[in-house]
Every structure is written in C-alpha cells, then in structure tokens.
Design a protein around this motif. Structure first.
Motif, mmCIF file in Angstrom:
data_model
loop_
_atom_site.group_PDB
_atom_site.id
_atom_site.type_symbol
_atom_site.label_atom_id
_atom_site.label_comp_id
_atom_site.label_asym_id
_atom_site.label_seq_id
_atom_site.Cartn_x
_atom_site.Cartn_y
_atom_site.Cartn_z
ATOM 1 N N GLU A 1 35.383 19.795 26.927
ATOM 2 C CA GLU A 1 36.593 20.413 27.475
ATOM 3 C C GLU A 1 37.211 19.464 28.495
ATOM 4 O OE1 GLU A 1 36.124 24.242 29.421
ATOM 5 O OE2 GLU A 1 38.268 24.332 29.930
ATOM 6 N N LEU B 1 39.334 18.803 31.732
ATOM 7 C CA LEU B 1 39.678 19.542 32.954
ATOM 8 C C LEU B 1 40.487 18.639 33.871
ATOM 9 C CD1 LEU B 1 36.174 21.181 33.261
ATOM 10 C CD2 LEU B 1 38.315 22.461 32.926
ATOM 11 N N PRO C 1 42.278 22.643 40.640
ATOM 12 C CA PRO C 1 43.254 23.206 39.693
ATOM 13 C C PRO C 1 43.496 24.700 39.928
ATOM 14 C CG PRO C 1 41.238 22.516 38.548
ATOM 15 C CD PRO C 1 41.150 22.014 39.949
ATOM 16 N N ILE D 1 54.333 22.613 34.982
ATOM 17 C CA ILE D 1 53.157 22.661 34.111
ATOM 18 C C ILE D 1 53.511 22.214 32.682
ATOM 19 C CG2 ILE D 1 53.450 25.080 33.377
ATOM 20 C CD1 ILE D 1 50.067 23.364 34.105
ATOM 21 N N ASN E 1 43.034 22.937 27.812
ATOM 22 C CA ASN E 1 43.591 24.194 28.339
ATOM 23 C C ASN E 1 45.114 24.199 28.229
ATOM 24 O OD1 ASN E 1 41.203 25.699 29.626
ATOM 25 N ND2 ASN E 1 40.964 23.605 30.380
ATOM 26 N N SER F 1 48.598 26.442 29.258
ATOM 27 C CA SER F 1 49.160 27.524 30.067
ATOM 28 C C SER F 1 50.118 28.379 29.240
ATOM 29 C CB SER F 1 49.914 26.905 31.250
ATOM 30 O OG SER F 1 50.879 27.799 31.743
ATOM 31 N N GLN G 1 53.558 26.893 28.856
ATOM 32 C CA GLN G 1 53.722 25.914 27.763
ATOM 33 C C GLN G 1 53.894 26.631 26.427
ATOM 34 O OE1 GLN G 1 49.922 23.839 29.160
ATOM 35 N NE2 GLN G 1 50.883 22.267 27.907
ATOM 36 N N ASP H 1 37.998 32.640 28.833
ATOM 37 C CA ASP H 1 37.653 33.681 29.820
ATOM 38 C C ASP H 1 37.561 35.056 29.160
ATOM 39 O OD1 ASP H 1 37.946 31.564 31.555
ATOM 40 O OD2 ASP H 1 39.826 32.266 32.433
ATOM 41 N N ARG I 1 32.431 33.308 32.350
ATOM 42 C CA ARG I 1 31.160 32.974 32.982
ATOM 43 C C ARG I 1 30.589 34.094 33.853
ATOM 44 N NH1 ARG I 1 34.135 29.050 36.193
ATOM 45 N NH2 ARG I 1 34.200 29.709 38.356
ATOM 46 N N GLY J 1 29.696 28.659 31.790
ATOM 47 C CA GLY J 1 29.028 28.753 33.091
ATOM 48 C C GLY J 1 27.522 28.879 33.027
ATOM 49 N N GLY K 1 28.202 24.467 30.667
ATOM 50 C CA GLY K 1 27.902 24.815 32.054
ATOM 51 C C GLY K 1 27.188 23.695 32.760
ATOM 52 N N TYR K 2 27.028 23.854 34.083
ATOM 53 C CA TYR K 2 26.441 22.804 34.905
ATOM 54 C C TYR K 2 25.050 22.404 34.431
ATOM 55 C CZ TYR K 2 30.215 23.737 38.277
ATOM 56 O OH TYR K 2 31.426 23.889 38.896
ATOM 57 N N PRO L 1 31.279 18.476 34.638
ATOM 58 C CA PRO L 1 32.462 17.704 34.253
ATOM 59 C C PRO L 1 32.401 16.320 34.885
ATOM 60 C CG PRO L 1 33.075 19.878 35.112
ATOM 61 C CD PRO L 1 31.611 19.695 35.391
HETATM 62 P P1 C2E Z 1 38.420 27.243 32.922
HETATM 63 O O1 C2E Z 1 39.317 26.831 31.811
HETATM 64 O O2 C2E Z 1 37.716 28.538 32.778
HETATM 65 O O3 C2E Z 1 37.426 26.030 33.127
HETATM 66 C C1 C2E Z 1 36.076 26.161 33.491
HETATM 67 C C2 C2E Z 1 35.900 25.969 34.987
HETATM 68 O O4 C2E Z 1 34.559 26.299 35.338
HETATM 69 C C3 C2E Z 1 36.094 24.529 35.448
HETATM 70 O O5 C2E Z 1 36.598 24.552 36.775
HETATM 71 C C4 C2E Z 1 34.676 23.989 35.424
HETATM 72 O O6 C2E Z 1 34.487 22.866 36.255
HETATM 73 C C5 C2E Z 1 33.919 25.188 35.923
HETATM 74 N N1 C2E Z 1 32.522 25.219 35.475
HETATM 75 C C6 C2E Z 1 31.968 24.627 34.404
HETATM 76 N N2 C2E Z 1 30.651 24.919 34.308
HETATM 77 C C7 C2E Z 1 30.370 25.716 35.350
HETATM 78 C C8 C2E Z 1 29.146 26.342 35.804
HETATM 79 O O7 C2E Z 1 28.073 26.216 35.224
HETATM 80 N N3 C2E Z 1 29.254 27.109 36.923
HETATM 81 C C9 C2E Z 1 30.424 27.269 37.615
HETATM 82 N N4 C2E Z 1 30.415 28.032 38.698
HETATM 83 N N5 C2E Z 1 31.584 26.693 37.209
HETATM 84 C C10 C2E Z 1 31.551 25.927 36.093
HETATM 85 P P2 C2E Z 1 37.845 23.648 37.201
HETATM 86 O O8 C2E Z 1 37.757 22.314 36.539
HETATM 87 O O9 C2E Z 1 37.942 23.723 38.681
HETATM 88 O O10 C2E Z 1 39.081 24.391 36.564
HETATM 89 C C11 C2E Z 1 39.442 25.683 36.989
HETATM 90 C C12 C2E Z 1 40.485 26.285 36.105
HETATM 91 O O11 C2E Z 1 41.714 25.541 36.200
HETATM 92 C C13 C2E Z 1 40.127 26.247 34.620
HETATM 93 O O12 C2E Z 1 39.246 27.311 34.313
HETATM 94 C C14 C2E Z 1 41.495 26.394 33.996
HETATM 95 O O13 C2E Z 1 41.894 27.745 34.015
HETATM 96 C C15 C2E Z 1 42.367 25.617 34.969
HETATM 97 N N6 C2E Z 1 42.606 24.264 34.420
HETATM 98 C C16 C2E Z 1 41.853 23.132 34.522
HETATM 99 N N7 C2E Z 1 42.433 22.095 33.871
HETATM 100 C C17 C2E Z 1 43.564 22.590 33.301
HETATM 101 C C18 C2E Z 1 44.593 22.026 32.484
HETATM 102 O O14 C2E Z 1 44.595 20.846 32.083
HETATM 103 N N8 C2E Z 1 45.635 22.858 32.124
HETATM 104 C C19 C2E Z 1 45.666 24.166 32.514
HETATM 105 N N9 C2E Z 1 46.723 24.925 32.114
HETATM 106 N N10 C2E Z 1 44.711 24.736 33.261
HETATM 107 C C20 C2E Z 1 43.667 23.957 33.655
#
Ligand code: C2E
Ligand code: CA
Ligand code: CA
Ligand code: CA
Length: 274
Positions: free
Chosen positions: A58, A60, A73, A86, A112, A114, A117, A175, A198, A232, A252-253, A258
């Motif tokens: 994925e 990010l 983000p 966006i 991902n 939005s 988009q 989600d 998650r 997650g 997940g971690y 990432p």
């Molecule tokens: P998301 O799409 O649900 O992405 C997963 C988020 O969970 C990511 O946070 C990731 O780093 C985090 N994560 C992964 N594994 C684990 C784990 O084991 N435990 C926990 N607690 N967290 C984990 P991140 O990178 O901070 O991104 C947050 C949100 O921001 C994303 O949720 C997504 O909704 C949005 N996002 C990130 N990149 C993009 C993008 O390029 N475009 C758009 N539209 N949204 C983005």
C-alpha cells in the motif's frame, strides 16, 4: 451572574483563530508542496496469511514540510480535500506509485483514493492514462476507497468504479466496518477486496464481540467470493487467530512498517515461514 468568565471566552476564540489560521497556511502550502518536492511515498507490505508470501504494497503519502517537518496525512488530507488540492496531489500519488511499482518484479500496488477524486467525471480516464504512461499492468493496480468516499454521488461513483474495473484494475473497500452502511455498500459496488478496519484486529485477542464481527465479515467475504485483508496486525497472536479463522491477507506493523522502498523491502523477515 455569568456562567462563563469573559477571559475564558476570549481564550477560546483566540484558539479557534489560531486553528483557522493554521489550516489556512497549510492549505496554501499544500498547493506548492508538489513543485517543492515535499511529498514522497512510503510503502507497507501486504501478505497472504497462510504462506506469508507478499501479495502487494500500500502506498502511503508523506509530507515533509520545509519548516514544520513531517505532517501526518490524518492532518493534511482533510485540508487538501476541503480545498480541492487533493485532486492534483492524488494524481501525483497515483503516477508516482504506478511508476515505482512498474520497476518492481511484481506484486500489487494499492493506492488510496479520496472521494473528491472519485467525484470527478474524468477520474477513470486519468487512471487509464497513468497506466499507459507508466506501463504498469492494470492487473497490478488496486484502488482503496472508503465508504464515506462513495456517499456524495452514488450513481456517478458506481459508474466510475465500473469503468475502472473494466480496465482490469482492482478496487478495495477500505476501513470496512468502521462505517454504518457497509452491507448495502458491498452489494451495490464492484469491490474485489475487503480491508477490515484495524479496530477489529485490535480487539481480536480480548474482545469477544470484535472477534465475532471478524468471523462474520470473513464468512461474508467467502460467500461473496471477495478476499478479506485484516489491517493493523501488530501481534503474533492476532496473526494466529486470523490464520485460524481463514483470513486471506494481512497488513500491519508486525508484518512490516511503512518504509521508503517497495518491491521486496520492508518485510519483517522473522515472520517468513522456514
Ligand atoms: P489508511 O488508508 O487506513 O492507512 C493505514 C494507516 O494505518 C497508515 O497510516 C498506516 O501507517 C497505519 N498502520 C499500518 N499498520 C498499522 C498497525 O499495525 N498499527 C497501527 N496503529 N497503524 C498502522 P498513515 O500512513 O498515517 O495514513 C493515515 C491515513 O491517511 C490513511 O489511512 C489514509 O486514509 C490517508 N492517506 C494516506 N496516504 C494517502 C493518499 O495517498 N491519498 C489519500 N486520499 N489518503 C491517504
Ligand atoms: Ca488505505
Ligand atoms: Ca484502512
Ligand atoms: Ca483509516
């Protein structure tokens, strides 16, 4: 007698002012972040639960602000959505992710998308053009879309998602379970993967209800013939439960955090079967 002293009202208003100013300045900075080269992508591995084999990554988005440093983000995506930037940022993400993935030996790249988009009439054509431009096979691309992204204009969203599926691109519902109308959404839209939120993975070890919901979603996925990925995953015991329950994929971690490179990187090798 006054219930709220004047001074606290003033303080509150000042704070609101500051938050609004901050959003405004971030909104302006977001517009220039692409040309300033402040964005980059991180990749997080996704694996098959039974074998531990890598199924994809994925993408990010990361923003390294020249003055403030890294901004999450969770903070800037809503601002970019509100201001419309966006659309351009999302296009940069898609192009960069596809172009990077084209240089890897294989595997899916999940991007991902939005709702802003998706609401654009030319979104499916954009996806097609970027695939042609980067040379990435459509079968290696998966778009991740949340339910809330589909709410605004369901008819147009459905039309766009069908066109994207017809290109041979996969679509994941992101989600899953965190919204409130998931079943109707699953029935109405052409999804090829369910990404279980998650919050359910988190509850797998201690929360009987969360576990029951995971089971129900896995059964639903089976009967609809849509693979389910659990988001997650942080502990070995969560992964073991998911294996026992025949979950298809995991992310997940525990499996991999990432990181800046995709392809064969970022995998927690200790988890690979011997
Ligand atoms: P998301 O799409 O649900 O992405 C997963 C988020 O969970 C990511 O946070 C990731 O780093 C985090 N994560 C992964 N594994 C684990 C784990 O084991 N435990 C926990 N607690 N967290 C984990 P991140 O990178 O901070 O991104 C947050 C949100 O921001 C994303 O949720 C997504 O909704 C949005 N996002 C990130 N990149 C993009 C993008 O390029 N475009 C758009 N539209 N949204 C983005
Ligand atoms: Ca996602
Ligand atoms: Ca997610
Ligand atoms: Ca999320």
């Amino acid at each position: 007698a006054k219930i709220v002293p004047d001074s606290s009202v003033c303080f509150y208003e000042k704070e609101m002012d500051e938050a609004a100013r901050e959003r405004k300045s971030l909104r302006a900075d977001l517009l220039r972040a692409i040309e300033l080269g402040e964005f980059h992508l991180h990749y997080q591995v996704q694996t098959l639960v039974t074998t531990g084999e890598v199924s994809g990554y994925e993408a990010l988005l990361r923003w390294n602000h020249r003055e403030r440093g890294a901004i999450s983000p969770e903070e800037f995506i809503p601002i970019a959505e509100e201001s419309g930037s966006i659309v351009e940022i999302g296009e940069w993400v898609l192009r960069t992710a596809c172009s990077n993935a084209a240089s890897w030996s294989g595997g899916k790249i999940a991007v991902n998308v939005s709702g802003v988009q998706l609401a654009r009439a030319d979104f499916a054509e954009k996806v097609h053009a970027i695939l042609v431009e980067t040379g990435l096979s459509p079968s290696r691309l998966e778009l991740e879309i949340t339910e809330t992204a589909l709410i605004a204009d369901k008819v147009r969203a459905l039309h766009t998602l069908r066109r994207i599926r017809n290109l041979g691109v996969a679509i994941a519902i992101d989600d899953f379970g965190a919204g409130y109308s998931s079943l109707e959404t699953l029935r109405a839209f052409p999804f090829s993967k369910i990404k279980l939120d998650r919050s359910f993975t988190r509850g797998l070890e201690r929360d009987a209800q969360a576990k029951a919901i995971v089971r129900a979603v896995l059964a639903l996925g089976k009967s609809l013939d849509i693979p389910v990925l659990a988001e997650g995953v942080e502990t070995v015991s969560q992964l073991e439960i998911l294996r026992d329950e025949s979950c298809d994929e995991a992310q997940g971690y525990l499996i991999g955090r990432p990181g800046p490179s995709g392809g064969a990187a970022n995998l927690n090798v200790a988890l690979e079967p011997a």
